[in-house]
Design an enzyme around this catalytic site. Structure first.
Site, short mmCIF file in Angstrom:
data_model
loop_
_atom_site.label_atom_id
_atom_site.label_comp_id
_atom_site.label_asym_id
_atom_site.label_seq_id
_atom_site.Cartn_x
_atom_site.Cartn_y
_atom_site.Cartn_z
N GLY A 1 0.86 -1.04 -0.09
CA GLY A 1 -0.02 -0.10 0.07
C GLY A 1 0.83 1.26 -0.07
N HIS B 1 -2.27 6.79 11.59
CA HIS B 1 -2.61 6.31 12.57
C HIS B 1 -2.79 7.43 13.77
CE1 HIS B 1 -2.18 2.14 11.04
NE2 HIS B 1 -0.87 2.18 10.87
N ALA C 1 -8.57 1.21 6.48
CA ALA C 1 -7.56 1.19 5.57
C ALA C 1 -6.82 -0.17 5.77
CB ALA C 1 -6.53 2.08 5.58
N ILE C 2 -6.32 -0.67 4.76
CA ILE C 2 -5.90 -2.12 4.80
C ILE C 2 -4.63 -2.37 4.01
CG2 ILE C 2 -6.10 -4.63 4.23
CD1 ILE C 2 -9.17 -4.37 4.60
N GLY C 3 -3.65 -2.80 4.81
CA GLY C 3 -2.18 -2.91 4.17
C GLY C 3 -1.57 -4.21 4.80
N CYS D 1 -3.49 6.86 1.39
CA CYS D 1 -3.63 5.82 0.25
C CYS D 1 -3.22 6.06 -1.35
CB CYS D 1 -4.90 5.00 0.46
SG CYS D 1 -4.72 4.14 2.20
#
Length: 223
Positions: free
Chosen positions: A78, A83, A145-147, A177
């Site tokens: 990604g 965070h 979000a995903i990574g 992103c």
């Protein structure tokens, strides 16, 4: 049904959580532990994935320092993400061969877990073709979000970050992103009030267990 060992880490620095992931991934690869899930928050941190462009960090180093925001080059997939406290982070340490041996299918499973959590709050979570993560309002705003990373031995690290009630202004420091035409949102914004982070965490753990056919069991982390 296999067990999913869950460790709550509270608020922990990104690099410290990363060290824990790497150690657990080695143990998972050796068969010393089973599938494991870390649940936590991070202090304000910008992370750069393996596709990140440095110019997608919009704030200067001085501004980031003044706001107490760390910047970390990560080995996850990604681009750039953010965070902060109020964001629920989950890092599955899974042996992928026990979950279909397909990274795309695994990521879809993480998305499905989030979609089910959102449904429990009356929100419609959606996928957007060609993009990773979970969105709301017909794909207009990203809420999760995903990574991920897959080791040479087939063990997953990194994972997902669900915005429960973080300070969303932190996302103005980056191009989230790498996407410029969609916004970032949170459960608190969409619902008009923030559900308790602990409650959302319990629901997420339960949904990850259901999606991946695992029985969650909370344990203290001993390393």
């Amino acid at each position: 049904m296999r067990t999913l060992t869950v460790h709550y880490l509270g608020q922990i620095a990104y690099t410290a959580a990363w060290d824990i992931q790497r150690q657990l991934a080695v143990e998972r690869s050796r068969g010393q532990i089973g599938d494991t899930l870390l649940v936590l928050e991070h202090p304000p941190t910008i992370t750069l994935g393996n596709k990140a462009r440095p110019d997608h960090v919009l704030a200067s180093p001085a501004e980031l320092a003044s706001r107490g925001v760390a910047v970390v080059q990560s080995d996850r997939g990604g681009e750039v993400t953010y965070h902060a406290p109020g964001q629920l982070v989950a890092y599955p340490i899974f042996k992928l061969s026990q979950h279909g041996s397909d990274v795309g299918r695994y990521v879809r499973g993480l998305e499905e877990s989030i979609i089910r959590v959102l449904a429990g709050y009356g929100l419609v979570g959606e996928r957007v073709a060609g993009l990773t993560g979970v969105w709301v309002r017909n794909g207009a705003a990203k809420i999760c979000a995903i990574g991920v990373k897959l080791s040479a031995s087939g063990v997953t690290t990194h994972g997902l970050a669900l915005n429960v009630d973080p300070d969303l202004s932190g996302f103005d420091l980056i191009v989230p992103c790498g996407i410029t035409d969609r916004s970032v949102t949170s459960l608190a914004f969409e619902l008009g009030q923030a559900p308790a982070l602990a409650e959302v965490a319990e629901r997420l753990i339960a949904q990850i267990g259901e999606v991946f056919a695992l029985e969650p069991r909370v344990e203290a982390l001993a390393m």
